[in-house]
Design an enzyme around this catalytic site. Structure first.
Site, mmCIF file in Angstrom:
data_model
loop_
_atom_site.group_PDB
_atom_site.id
_atom_site.type_symbol
_atom_site.label_atom_id
_atom_site.label_comp_id
_atom_site.label_asym_id
_atom_site.label_seq_id
_atom_site.Cartn_x
_atom_site.Cartn_y
_atom_site.Cartn_z
ATOM 1 N N ASP A 76 11.940 53.655 74.329
ATOM 2 C CA ASP A 76 11.898 54.303 75.639
ATOM 3 C C ASP A 76 12.872 55.476 75.692
ATOM 4 O OD1 ASP A 76 11.769 54.423 78.743
ATOM 5 O OD2 ASP A 76 10.463 52.744 78.259
ATOM 6 N N SER A 135 3.981 50.565 83.402
ATOM 7 C CA SER A 135 5.243 50.719 82.691
ATOM 8 C C SER A 135 6.251 49.643 83.055
ATOM 9 C CB SER A 135 5.835 52.091 83.010
ATOM 10 O OG SER A 135 7.017 52.310 82.316
ATOM 11 N N HIS A 155 14.338 55.762 83.065
ATOM 12 C CA HIS A 155 13.203 54.877 82.784
ATOM 13 C C HIS A 155 13.579 53.727 81.859
ATOM 14 C CE1 HIS A 155 9.255 53.646 81.175
ATOM 15 N NE2 HIS A 155 8.780 54.095 82.318
#
Length: 493
Positions: free
Chosen positions: A137, A373, A176
C-alpha cells in the site's frame, strides 16, 4: 460452467503501446518487459535502442524500463521477448468523502458483523498472534495501536519502500496504508477500544508501493517489486497473508497481466493473497482482483449494526464475470463507512476530505472511508485469525473454508459465496481446496500448453523454476474506478 476462454494470439506488446508507437513515436514511456530467456540479450538490445532499465523484476523474469515509444515494435519483434506492458497506474480501491477486549466498547460494527469479536476472548485467544500480514500500500507509520498491547513490542516488524514519487521512506503521508493497517491489526488502545482491528495482535509487514502525492498512485512495476520482496522474505517474517487494496487501471485477461502472474506465485508459495474487487460496479474487475486463484473481496453495507441480517451490497462494488469468464468477487465484507484511528492528522486524505475526520480521545482523530479497499483488510485480518488457529492450511484450503462458511447476501453475482463469518470458518473442519483444475496464468506456464492447478501441481513452487514460454494474448482495455462518498457513522446495536 463455461470453460474460460484462452486469449487469441496477438503481437508481443500491449495494443495501447503499439498505438503510442504509431502516434507519438518520440514520447518517452515506462514499460514492463518480460523475457523468455534468462540471459542479458534483451537488456543489451534495449540499451542499443536508447532505452534505460529502471528496475529488475525477477519475480516475472523481466524488468521495468523507459524508452521512446517509436522503438516498441522493434523490441516486441525481438527473439526472447515474451510480452511488453505499459507500466500503468494502479488505483486505490478506496473511496472517501462526506459522508481482554470488551466488544461492548466497539463503536464500529464490522468486527461483530463478521463475528471476529467472538474469537478474541476464547480460552485460547485468536487475535492473529505470530501471523505476518503484508500490506502492499502507501506505507504505515509507527503508532500506538500497532504495538502489542501485551508485550508492547512494535508489530510493524519490517518496512520497505518501492514507490517512485515523493517521500520514498516507508512512512505514509497519504493516509491509505495506515487505514488499512488499522483495520487489519489495530489494538484499539488509542480509542479506548472503540475501534479495534480484526487481528489486533498480528504482525504487519509494511511494503510501500504507492506515492503520497497523486492520490496514492502506484505502478505495475512498483507493485511487482514489492511482491518480489514479500516472496524473498516470507519465511523470515512468517508472511502468510498479503493485502492488496489496489487494482490496475487496465481491464484485461489474467493471462497477460504481470500483476496476476506475480500474485499467483505468492499464492503457490503459501501466501494467502486478499485483493479488493474495485469500486466500478458490474463488469469492472481488473488485475489482480480478476485472478481466479486469489480471494477477491467485494463490499457489503453493514448498516452500522452488529447483525449481518440487514446487510446489503452497494451498487458500486465491482463484480464480474471477468474477461476470462470467472465469477468475482469470491465473497464480501463490510466496506461502507469504515472508521479507524488516524495517526497522521495532516495526511493528504484528511486535507482532501475534512468532513470524514472525526474527533477521537485525548486529541486524536479518526477517519472514515468506504470502498472494497477497506473491505479487503477485514478479510485479511480474518485470515490471520484462521491461520493462527490452523497454521497448516494452504491458501486453497483457506479460500474454500471462507467461502463454504460465508453467509449468502444479495445476488451471487454481486457477492460470490456471501459475507464472511470468521467464527464459522474457524469452527468448521473441512480441508477441501478451492481452485482445483483452474488454469494458471500463461505467464507462469512451464511450456506452451496451459497448466491446470491441483494441490500437488507445484508442491514447492519457486520463482527460479518458472519457465517463460510463448503465450497467447488478448486485447487490453482501459477502465476507470468509481469514487464513492459516504459520511461517518457509528454503530447501532
Amino acid at each position: 460452467m463455461d470453460t474460460p476462454r484462452v486469449p487469441a494470439l496477438t503481437p508481443r506488446a500491449a495494443p495501447q503501446l503499439l498505438q503510442l508507437a504509431a502516434e507519438q513515436p518520440s514520447t518517452v514511456i515506462s514499460v514492463v518487459v518480460q523475457k523468455q530467456t534468462h540471459d542479458q540479450s534483451i537488456e543489451a538490445l534495449l540499451a542499443n535502442l536508447g532505452g534505460t532499465i529502471v528496475r529488475d523484476l525477477p519475480i516475472i523474469n523481466g524488468f521495468s524500463a523507459k524508452l521512446q515509444a517509436g522503438v516498441i515494435r522493434h523490441l516486441a519483434n525481438a527473439d526472447g521477448i515474451r510480452w511488453i506492458s505499459l507500466d500503468t497506474p494502479v488505483i486505490k480501491q478506496a473511496c472517501t468523502g462526506q459522508g481482554c477486549i470488551d466488544p461492548v466498547r466497539l463503536a464500529a460494527a464490522y468486527p461483530q458483523t463478521i463475528s471476529a469479536d467472538r474469537l478474541w476472548n476464547r480460552a485460547t485467544p485468536l487475535r492473529g498472534q505470530g501471523i505476518g500480514v503484508a500490506v502492499l500500500d502507501s506505507g504505515i507509520n509507527p503508532q500506538q495501536d500497532l504495538y502489542d498491547n501485551v508485550t508492547w513490542k512494535d508489530r510493524i516488524v519490517a518496512s520497505v519502500s518501492y514507490n517512485d514519487g515523493w517521500n520514498q521512506t516507508p512512512y505514509d503521508m497519504y493516509g491509505h496504508g495506515n487505514q488499512v493497517a488499522q483495520i487489519i491489526a489495530g489494538n484499539g488502545s488509542t480509542s479506548n477500544y472503540a475501534y479495534v482491528g480484526i487481528a489486533p495482535r498480528a504482525n504487519l509487514i509494511n511494503v510501500k508501493v504507492s506515492d503520497d502525492l497523486n492520490q496514492g498512485t502506484a505502478t505495475t512495476s512498483s507493485m511487482v517489486a514489492g511482491m518480489q520482496w514479500i516472496y524473498d522474505n516470507r519465511a523470515k517474517y512468517n508472511i502468510r497473508v498479503v493485502n492488496i487494496s489496489l487494482t490496475d487501471s487496465v481491464v484485461e485477461s489474467y493471462h497477460v497481466s504481470v500483476l496476476d502472474a506475480a500474485v499467483e506465485q505468492l499464492w503457490f508459495n503459501g501466501i494467502v493473497v486478499v485483493v479488493a474487487a474495485g469500486n466500478g460496479g458490474a463488469g469492472s474487475v481488473a488485475a489482480p482482483a480478476n485472478d481466479p486463484f486469489v480471494i477477491t473481496v467485494g463490499a457489503a453495507d453493514d448498516k452500522a449494526t452488529s447483525s449481518p441480517n440487514d446487510d446489503t451490497i452497494p451498487t458500486w462494488s465491482s463484480y464480474g464475470p471477468t474477461i476470462d469468464g470467472f465469477a468475482k468477487p469470491d465473497l464480501v465484507a463490510p466496506g461502507v463507512s469504515i472508521t479507524a484511528p488516524m495517526p497522521v492528522p495532516n495526511n493528504s486524505l484528511a486535507q482532501t476530505y475534512p468532513a470524514n475526520v472525526t474527533a477521537g480521545l485525548n486529541g486524536t482523530r479518526n477517519f472514515t472511508m468506504s470502498g472494497t479497499s477497506v473491505a479487503a483488510p477485514i478479510v485479511a485480518g480474518a485470515v490471520a485469525l484462521l491461520l493462527q488457529d490452523e497454521p497448516n492450511l494452504t491458501p486453497d484450503q483457506v479460500k474454500y473454508r471462507l467461502m463454504a462458511t460465508a453467509k449468502p447476501i444479495g445476488s451471487a453475482a454481486q457477492s460470490g459465496a456471501g459475507e464472511i463469518n470468521i467464527q464459522r470458518a474457524v469452527d468448521a473442519t473441512t480441508t477441501q481446496s478451492a481452485n482445483t483444475g483452474t488454469a494458471i496464468s500463461q505467464l507462469n506456464n512451464d511450456g506452451s500448453s496451459p497448466t491446470t492447478w491441483t494441490s500437488t501441481t507445484w508442491s514447492t513452487a519457486k520463482w527460479s523454476t518458472a519457465k517463460w514460454s510463448t503465450a497467447k494474448w488478448s486485447t487490453a482495455k482501459w477502465s476507470t474506478s468509481a469514487q464513492i462518498m459516504t459520511p461517518p457513522r457509528t454503530k447501532t446495536k
